[in-house]
Design a protein around this motif. Sequence first.
Motif, PDB file in Angstrom:
ATOM      1  N   GLU A  67      49.289 -40.830 -53.585  1.00  8.67           N
ATOM      2  CA  GLU A  67      48.140 -40.577 -52.710  1.00  8.67           C
ATOM      3  C   GLU A  67      48.509 -40.746 -51.239  1.00  8.67           C
ATOM      4  OE1 GLU A  67      45.126 -39.395 -53.204  1.00  8.67           O
ATOM      5  OE2 GLU A  67      45.630 -39.074 -55.306  1.00  8.67           O
ATOM      6  N   PHE A  68      49.311 -41.739 -50.932  1.00  8.76           N
ATOM      7  CA  PHE A  68      49.715 -41.930 -49.540  1.00  8.76           C
ATOM      8  C   PHE A  68      50.549 -40.751 -49.047  1.00  8.76           C
ATOM      9  CE2 PHE A  68      49.112 -46.701 -50.071  1.00  8.76           C
ATOM     10  CZ  PHE A  68      47.995 -46.730 -49.259  1.00  8.76           C
ATOM     11  N   ASN A  69      51.384 -40.204 -49.905  1.00  9.97           N
ATOM     12  CA  ASN A  69      52.163 -39.037 -49.495  1.00  9.97           C
ATOM     13  C   ASN A  69      51.280 -37.811 -49.304  1.00  9.97           C
ATOM     14  OD1 ASN A  69      55.279 -39.334 -49.393  1.00  9.97           O
ATOM     15  ND2 ASN A  69      54.676 -40.615 -51.140  1.00  9.97           N
ATOM     16  N   ARG A  70      50.226 -37.699 -50.100  1.00  8.59           N
ATOM     17  CA  ARG A  70      49.281 -36.596 -49.911  1.00  8.59           C
ATOM     18  C   ARG A  70      48.494 -36.750 -48.614  1.00  8.59           C
ATOM     19  NH1 ARG A  70      45.215 -36.192 -54.387  1.00  8.59           N
ATOM     20  NH2 ARG A  70      44.698 -34.264 -53.270  1.00  8.59           N
ATOM     21  N   ALA A  71      48.410 -37.974 -48.102  1.00  7.39           N
ATOM     22  CA  ALA A  71      47.645 -38.230 -46.881  1.00  7.39           C
ATOM     23  C   ALA A  71      48.440 -37.936 -45.614  1.00  7.39           C
ATOM     24  CB  ALA A  71      47.172 -39.686 -46.856  1.00  7.39           C
ATOM     25  N   ARG A  72      49.677 -37.483 -45.741  1.00  7.80           N
ATOM     26  CA  ARG A  72      50.472 -37.163 -44.556  1.00  7.80           C
ATOM     27  C   ARG A  72      49.841 -35.989 -43.805  1.00  7.80           C
ATOM     28  NH1 ARG A  72      55.876 -39.146 -44.675  1.00  7.80           N
ATOM     29  NH2 ARG A  72      56.445 -40.100 -46.680  1.00  7.80           N
ATOM     30  N   ALA A  73      50.014 -35.981 -42.493  1.00  7.01           N
ATOM     31  CA  ALA A  73      49.494 -34.885 -41.678  1.00  7.01           C
ATOM     32  C   ALA A  73      50.304 -33.621 -41.924  1.00  7.01           C
ATOM     33  CB  ALA A  73      49.540 -35.260 -40.200  1.00  7.01           C
ATOM     34  N   GLU A  74      49.622 -32.482 -41.967  1.00  5.41           N
ATOM     35  CA  GLU A  74      50.302 -31.217 -42.222  1.00  5.41           C
ATOM     36  C   GLU A  74      51.267 -30.849 -41.102  1.00  5.41           C
ATOM     37  OE1 GLU A  74      47.394 -28.249 -42.921  1.00  5.41           O
ATOM     38  OE2 GLU A  74      46.643 -29.140 -44.790  1.00  5.41           O
ATOM     39  N   ASN A  75      50.944 -31.263 -39.878  1.00  7.58           N
ATOM     40  CA  ASN A  75      51.815 -30.929 -38.749  1.00  7.58           C
ATOM     41  C   ASN A  75      52.905 -31.965 -38.519  1.00  7.58           C
ATOM     42  OD1 ASN A  75      50.316 -33.050 -37.808  1.00  7.58           O
ATOM     43  ND2 ASN A  75      49.419 -31.956 -36.058  1.00  7.58           N
ATOM     44  N   GLY A  76      53.001 -32.938 -39.419  1.00  7.86           N
ATOM     45  CA  GLY A  76      54.042 -33.947 -39.304  1.00  7.86           C
ATOM     46  C   GLY A  76      53.790 -35.005 -38.256  1.00  7.86           C
ATOM     47  N   ALA A  77      52.555 -35.106 -37.761  1.00  8.25           N
ATOM     48  CA  ALA A  77      52.235 -36.112 -36.744  1.00  8.25           C
ATOM     49  C   ALA A  77      52.449 -37.507 -37.321  1.00  8.25           C
ATOM     50  CB  ALA A  77      50.792 -35.950 -36.286  1.00  8.25           C
ATOM     51  N   PRO A  78      52.982 -38.421 -36.526  1.00  4.39           N
ATOM     52  CA  PRO A  78      53.249 -39.773 -37.037  1.00  4.39           C
ATOM     53  C   PRO A  78      51.964 -40.509 -37.385  1.00  4.39           C
ATOM     54  CG  PRO A  78      53.570 -39.688 -34.655  1.00  4.39           C
ATOM     55  CD  PRO A  78      53.367 -38.273 -35.104  1.00  4.39           C
ATOM     56  N   ASP A  79      52.018 -41.257 -38.468  1.00  2.00           N
ATOM     57  CA  ASP A  79      50.893 -42.078 -38.916  1.00  2.00           C
ATOM     58  C   ASP A  79      51.471 -43.449 -39.256  1.00  2.00           C
ATOM     59  OD1 ASP A  79      48.789 -43.348 -40.202  1.00  2.00           O
ATOM     60  OD2 ASP A  79      48.070 -41.518 -41.169  1.00  2.00           O
ATOM     61  N   ARG A  80      51.455 -44.358 -38.296  1.00  2.00           N
ATOM     62  CA  ARG A  80      52.141 -45.637 -38.467  1.00  2.00           C
ATOM     63  C   ARG A  80      51.563 -46.499 -39.582  1.00  2.00           C
ATOM     64  NH1 ARG A  80      53.242 -47.478 -32.165  1.00  2.00           N
ATOM     65  NH2 ARG A  80      54.644 -45.733 -31.634  1.00  2.00           N
ATOM     66  N   PRO A  81      50.236 -46.640 -39.716  1.00  2.00           N
ATOM     67  CA  PRO A  81      49.733 -47.414 -40.858  1.00  2.00           C
ATOM     68  C   PRO A  81      50.142 -46.815 -42.200  1.00  2.00           C
ATOM     69  CG  PRO A  81      48.036 -47.194 -39.192  1.00  2.00           C
ATOM     70  CD  PRO A  81      49.151 -46.288 -38.784  1.00  2.00           C
ATOM     71  N   LEU A  82      50.166 -45.488 -42.290  1.00  2.00           N
ATOM     72  CA  LEU A  82      50.604 -44.846 -43.527  1.00  2.00           C
ATOM     73  C   LEU A  82      52.071 -45.159 -43.798  1.00  2.00           C
ATOM     74  CD1 LEU A  82      50.086 -42.881 -45.869  1.00  2.00           C
ATOM     75  CD2 LEU A  82      50.652 -41.009 -44.312  1.00  2.00           C
ATOM     76  N   GLN A  83      52.904 -45.076 -42.778  1.00  2.00           N
ATOM     77  CA  GLN A  83      54.314 -45.399 -42.947  1.00  2.00           C
ATOM     78  C   GLN A  83      54.509 -46.866 -43.317  1.00  2.00           C
ATOM     79  OE1 GLN A  83      56.749 -43.202 -43.028  1.00  2.00           O
ATOM     80  NE2 GLN A  83      55.235 -41.572 -42.643  1.00  2.00           N
ATOM     81  N   TRP A  84      53.645 -47.723 -42.786  1.00  2.00           N
ATOM     82  CA  TRP A  84      53.735 -49.147 -43.108  1.00  2.00           C
ATOM     83  C   TRP A  84      53.514 -49.368 -44.595  1.00  2.00           C
ATOM     84  CZ3 TRP A  84      50.198 -53.014 -44.709  1.00  2.00           C
ATOM     85  CH2 TRP A  84      50.619 -54.333 -44.512  1.00  2.00           C
ATOM     86  N   TYR A  85      52.530 -48.685 -45.178  1.00  2.00           N
ATOM     87  CA  TYR A  85      52.275 -48.823 -46.611  1.00  2.00           C
ATOM     88  C   TYR A  85      53.383 -48.185 -47.441  1.00  2.00           C
ATOM     89  CZ  TYR A  85      47.762 -51.113 -46.796  1.00  2.00           C
ATOM     90  OH  TYR A  85      46.763 -52.049 -46.738  1.00  2.00           O
TER      91      TYR A  85
END
Length: 420
Positions: free
Chosen positions: A377-395
């Motif tokens: 689910e966290f991988n599905r939550a990645r932004a389509e344009n590849g924008a960084p998401d630090r809380p997502l990367q933290w998990y």
Amino acid sequence: MKRALLGTFWIGAVSAGLGLAVQLSGVLAPATVALARADALPPNGIVGFGYFLFLILLSFAVAWTALQVAGLARQAVLFVLLAIELIGAAWVLHALQISFPPLPLLCAASVATLLSLGLNATGDRRRRRTAARAFTGRLGQKALDRLTESDPLDLSQPGARAASSVFCEIANEAELIDDLPAAAWAQLTAEFIDCAHQCFLREGGYLQAADGEGIRVLFGFPNQSPSHATEATRAALAFRDEFHRAASSRPKSLGKIDLRIGISSGTLVTSLPEDAPHGDFIIAGEPLEVARRLARANQIYGSEILLGPRTYSAAGKEIVARPIDFLRSAELHDRIEVYELLSLVEKATAEEIARRDRFWTGIVYFRARRWNEAWAEFNRARAENGAPDRPLQWYLRRLEPLCRQMATEPAPGSEPLVPL
């Protein structure tokens, strides 16, 4: 209350004295006779002690009511209703052969109403001057106008009210102090404070303090507002966007700042000591400390704006936010579920809502220790344009070793709470 009692006393005395003088002198006798001929009202005849007592009581009652009722329109309606009742009573009592001339009563009521209007007007001007002295420079003009037009604020008495606290800090303050000369650091801090000052005052906040430790802004004080949590989140997002624009245009100053914001809602107690300098209120309450803790907790997850549970609950329908973690202090059972503020609902895109929902599902799986489902689910939550998401990367960094471990070992216990 003391001022209202004093006003009632002298206004009632003046209006009652004038009404008695009018009745005893007979100056309204010609008008009363003309009115009697036109509408069959009783003439200004002999009256008893009960009439004089009623006139006195009516004067004080009208004075008290006029001082308590706010708004010229309401006072006018009450006066018209009173006049109709007095004239109607005169007709009824005339049929019973009882003298009840209404004109002296109307005269006393008119004087009491006019004097009360004048006293209220002077009180409004006094409150406006007091508020201007106490809040000028800490409230924007729109909020200051709203304060002077609302119910009077008694600055001399401590009070408790629901409010939201916003705390903004420079997360990399220690590094900047080490890297920059003192003059450059002072200039950078001044630019940061000026940017926050302009934005938050424009958004209707009360600037409690702005210094090297951070920016502290309140919503719900001094202007009471049931939507203070929504106002706080809206202002925080506006400041974040405005700060990033300013940082892009000034990379050598504001561009060096790592901004972090925390928002918490709850009950605040406020008081203004008699010997306090200009607008220096004493303000205490849990939201102040929690907002500071949330601002610092951003550094753990890489987020920019964290909300406490009360703020999220109050503003949840107006904002897009996602759960992050449970934080605890030194107290074993003192833990707070925190949320990351992403945007306003009205400005969010369908993709942002979908990513928020996938992240939320990943959090649910993570807390249930279903590591593989959470990873997916966290991988599905990645932004389509590849924008960084630090809380997502933290998990994802936390999940990677757990997923590898799942292949050879039983599921480990739940992750410990992150201490503050």
